[in-house]
Design a protein around this motif. Structure first.
Motif, mmCIF file in Angstrom:
data_model
loop_
_atom_site.group_PDB
_atom_site.id
_atom_site.type_symbol
_atom_site.label_atom_id
_atom_site.label_comp_id
_atom_site.label_asym_id
_atom_site.label_seq_id
_atom_site.Cartn_x
_atom_site.Cartn_y
_atom_site.Cartn_z
ATOM 1 N N SER A 138 55.339 -6.578 28.426
ATOM 2 C CA SER A 138 54.155 -5.997 29.076
ATOM 3 C C SER A 138 54.062 -6.347 30.572
ATOM 4 C CB SER A 138 52.898 -6.493 28.362
ATOM 5 O OG SER A 138 52.944 -7.907 28.244
ATOM 6 N N ALA A 139 54.879 -7.279 31.068
ATOM 7 C CA ALA A 139 54.803 -7.677 32.490
ATOM 8 C C ALA A 139 55.373 -6.561 33.367
ATOM 9 C CB ALA A 139 55.582 -8.971 32.711
ATOM 10 N N LYS A 140 54.580 -6.125 34.346
ATOM 11 C CA LYS A 140 55.038 -5.038 35.237
ATOM 12 C C LYS A 140 55.037 -5.473 36.718
ATOM 13 C CE LYS A 140 55.126 -1.678 32.092
ATOM 14 N NZ LYS A 140 55.346 -2.650 30.985
ATOM 15 N N TYR A 141 54.289 -6.507 37.038
ATOM 16 C CA TYR A 141 54.148 -6.966 38.427
ATOM 17 C C TYR A 141 54.263 -8.483 38.488
ATOM 18 C CZ TYR A 141 52.313 -2.309 39.342
ATOM 19 O OH TYR A 141 52.182 -0.955 39.459
ATOM 20 N N VAL A 142 54.612 -8.975 39.677
ATOM 21 C CA VAL A 142 54.652 -10.417 39.898
ATOM 22 C C VAL A 142 53.808 -10.732 41.136
ATOM 23 C CG1 VAL A 142 56.126 -12.451 40.053
ATOM 24 C CG2 VAL A 142 57.056 -10.329 39.129
ATOM 25 N N GLU A 143 52.917 -11.692 40.960
ATOM 26 C CA GLU A 143 51.960 -12.038 41.996
ATOM 27 C C GLU A 143 52.337 -13.419 42.545
ATOM 28 O OE1 GLU A 143 48.242 -12.125 40.009
ATOM 29 O OE2 GLU A 143 47.081 -11.696 41.802
ATOM 30 N N PHE A 144 52.320 -13.571 43.868
ATOM 31 C CA PHE A 144 52.751 -14.822 44.499
ATOM 32 C C PHE A 144 51.578 -15.424 45.271
ATOM 33 C CE2 PHE A 144 56.255 -11.909 44.084
ATOM 34 C CZ PHE A 144 57.243 -12.692 43.504
ATOM 35 N N PHE A 145 51.167 -16.616 44.899
ATOM 36 C CA PHE A 145 50.075 -17.303 45.586
ATOM 37 C C PHE A 145 50.686 -18.407 46.431
ATOM 38 C CE2 PHE A 145 46.515 -15.653 43.111
ATOM 39 C CZ PHE A 145 47.158 -15.172 41.980
ATOM 40 N N THR A 146 50.186 -18.544 47.654
ATOM 41 C CA THR A 146 50.735 -19.583 48.521
ATOM 42 C C THR A 146 49.681 -20.675 48.710
ATOM 43 O OG1 THR A 146 50.153 -18.813 50.741
ATOM 44 C CG2 THR A 146 51.925 -17.637 49.637
ATOM 45 N N LEU A 147 50.100 -21.795 49.262
ATOM 46 C CA LEU A 147 49.210 -22.961 49.358
ATOM 47 C C LEU A 147 47.980 -22.670 50.231
ATOM 48 C CD1 LEU A 147 49.000 -26.054 48.658
ATOM 49 C CD2 LEU A 147 49.897 -26.444 50.962
ATOM 50 N N ALA A 148 46.821 -23.153 49.796
ATOM 51 C CA ALA A 148 45.611 -23.102 50.641
ATOM 52 C C ALA A 148 44.978 -24.481 50.571
ATOM 53 C CB ALA A 148 44.651 -22.032 50.141
ATOM 54 N N ASP A 149 45.302 -25.331 51.526
ATOM 55 C CA ASP A 149 44.824 -26.706 51.527
ATOM 56 C C ASP A 149 43.967 -26.935 52.772
ATOM 57 O OD1 ASP A 149 44.384 -29.392 51.415
ATOM 58 O OD2 ASP A 149 46.416 -29.950 52.044
ATOM 59 N N PRO A 150 42.636 -26.937 52.596
ATOM 60 C CA PRO A 150 41.755 -27.039 53.771
ATOM 61 C C PRO A 150 41.962 -28.326 54.565
ATOM 62 C CG PRO A 150 40.476 -26.996 51.717
ATOM 63 C CD PRO A 150 41.910 -26.850 51.341
ATOM 64 N N ASP A 151 42.484 -29.385 53.924
ATOM 65 C CA ASP A 151 42.669 -30.648 54.650
ATOM 66 C C ASP A 151 43.785 -30.572 55.680
ATOM 67 O OD1 ASP A 151 40.661 -31.764 53.218
ATOM 68 O OD2 ASP A 151 41.988 -32.644 51.706
ATOM 69 N N THR A 152 44.786 -29.750 55.411
ATOM 70 C CA THR A 152 45.938 -29.723 56.326
ATOM 71 C C THR A 152 46.095 -28.383 57.049
ATOM 72 O OG1 THR A 152 47.342 -29.108 54.461
ATOM 73 C CG2 THR A 152 47.265 -31.441 55.039
ATOM 74 N N MET A 153 45.307 -27.373 56.638
ATOM 75 C CA MET A 153 45.526 -26.027 57.197
ATOM 76 C C MET A 153 44.279 -25.544 57.948
ATOM 77 S SD MET A 153 47.465 -24.364 53.917
ATOM 78 C CE MET A 153 49.235 -24.141 54.035
ATOM 79 N N PRO A 154 44.244 -25.778 59.258
ATOM 80 C CA PRO A 154 43.040 -25.424 60.020
ATOM 81 C C PRO A 154 42.740 -23.924 60.011
ATOM 82 C CG PRO A 154 44.839 -26.128 61.481
ATOM 83 C CD PRO A 154 45.290 -26.407 60.089
ATOM 84 N N GLY A 155 43.761 -23.104 59.808
ATOM 85 C CA GLY A 155 43.557 -21.652 59.822
ATOM 86 C C GLY A 155 42.662 -21.153 58.697
ATOM 87 N N LEU A 156 42.484 -21.959 57.654
ATOM 88 C CA LEU A 156 41.651 -21.530 56.531
ATOM 89 C C LEU A 156 40.185 -21.403 56.938
ATOM 90 C CD1 LEU A 156 43.045 -23.533 53.475
ATOM 91 C CD2 LEU A 156 43.766 -21.338 54.378
ATOM 92 N N ARG A 157 39.825 -22.004 58.076
ATOM 93 C CA ARG A 157 38.438 -21.892 58.551
ATOM 94 C C ARG A 157 38.152 -20.483 59.085
ATOM 95 N NH1 ARG A 157 39.266 -27.493 60.174
ATOM 96 N NH2 ARG A 157 39.950 -26.890 62.252
#
Ligand code: MTE
Length: 330
Positions: A173-192
């Motif tokens: 039944s799998a038709k797609y693959v989804e890729f999540f990347t790291l979101a770490d507010p302590d080290t990634m200022p761009g998340l603001r």
């Protein structure tokens, strides 16, 4: 990508920083020699300059064999290591091209694991050491075309994502693959910033993910990936615009329905699910017919190159889209 297109272009390093392929090869030979002498850590800027190389990093070498996958090794001259590691898009660290190289040293890449979820027979937590051993490492020299209109040529090290997909046993039944990347507010200022919804999510159709050219990359230029390029592991899908190639992957999910993706959610008219490189379908705000190769002599004034259908990988991937209207499925 929505913003900064013009401004970022001006931040690009000058064309005199090109590394010819011979210098890159010399550097690799030198590195191998240094390793044999047990002196890999003894790199020094002075020595590098004497060798005519531009290696600013001190990352561990990662051994690989040249790939035999058809189309996997362009003979075009690789972009200099310096350009490839200082002119980056990694919005978690900021939207300027120079932000990732400046700020990504905070990224903690050990220990690291990837969670495999959804419609698979073997879900679970796969740690980096296991992923590094899963299949033989290959060197692939790919063109990377960014949707903003620039391109690079990068010697990656990794293996086909298909090896991991085989290992985790997708269900019928799998038709797609989804890729999540790291979101770490302590080290990634761009998340603001709310330029995108975090975490950065990208996805492929299962047959695209299984194509032998789709690379799970752990290294580049014979070294482990620098943080700003997506350490410790990232995707590289060479026939699609660069934003489909998520950096610093932490979660991979197999689904039946087409997943929502970060850039598509941010600007659906501008960034579609497929995002195949296509010179015939302009971005709503600029043409995609030509590109500027980073490092070309002349810098911003250098002649632009013609962009090729599927970034030049049409013989290998064209059949994945047979019969599809690529204006509609952009
Ligand atoms: N992955 C994450 N997590 N965040 C990003 O902002 N930018 C994408 C892609 N992967 C991005 C990302 C874009 S727009 C491009 S062009 C490529 O990474 C750039 O990869 P490079 O910096 O190694 O050349």
């Amino acid at each position: 990508m929505i913003i900064h297109t013009d401004r970022s272009a001006h931040q690009h390093p000058v064309g005199s920083e090109i590394t010819p392929l011979s210098a890159y090869r010399n550097r690799r030979q030198w590195m191998l020699g240094a390793m044999a002498l047990g002196a890999a850590g003894a790199w020094s800027p002075q020595r590098a300059v004497a060798q005519g190389v531009d290696r600013p990093g001190r990352l561990s070498p990662i051994s690989s064999v040249p790939s035999s996958v058809p189309g996997a090794r362009t003979v075009e001259k690789p972009t200099s290591y310096r350009d490839a590691t200082t002119y980056n898009n990694y919005y978690e660290f900021g939207t300027d091209k120079s932000d990732p190289a400046r700020l990504a040293d905070k990224l903690k890449t050990r220990p690291w694991s990837v969670s495999i979820e959804g419609l698979v027979g073997k879900p679970g937590t796969y740690d980096l050491e296991r992923l590094l051993r899963l299949a033989p490492m290959e060197e692939r020299i790919y063109r990377l075309r960014c949707v903003e209109g620039w391109s690079m040529v990068i010697p990656w090290v990794g293996y086909s994502l298909a090896a991991l997909i085989r290992e985790v046993q997708p269900l019928g039944s799998a038709k797609y693959v989804e890729f999540f990347t790291l979101a770490d507010p302590d080290t990634m200022p761009g998340l603001r910033s709310n330029v995108l919804q975090w975490p950065y999510v990208e996805a492929l159709r299962l047959d695209e993910a299984n194509h032998p050219l789709t690379l799970l990359a752990f290294g580049m230029y014979g070294e482990m990936l620098p943080n700003q390029n997506g350490a410790p592991l990232r995707l590289v899908v060479p026939w699609k615009y660069g934003f489909k190639s998520g950096k610093s992957l932490v979660r991979i999910r197999f689904t039946e329905k087409q997943p929502a993706t970060s850039w598509n959610m941010a600007a659906p008219r501008e960034y579609g699910f497929y995002s195949n490189v296509n010179p015939n379908v302009p971005h709503p705000r600029w043409s995609q017919a030509t590109e500027r190769r980073i490092g070309d002599d002349g810098g911003l004034l250098a002649r632009r190159r013609k962009t090729e259908m599927f970034n030049g990988y049409e013989p290998q991937v064209g059949q994945l889209y047979a019969g599809m209207d690529l204006r509609r499925f952009y």
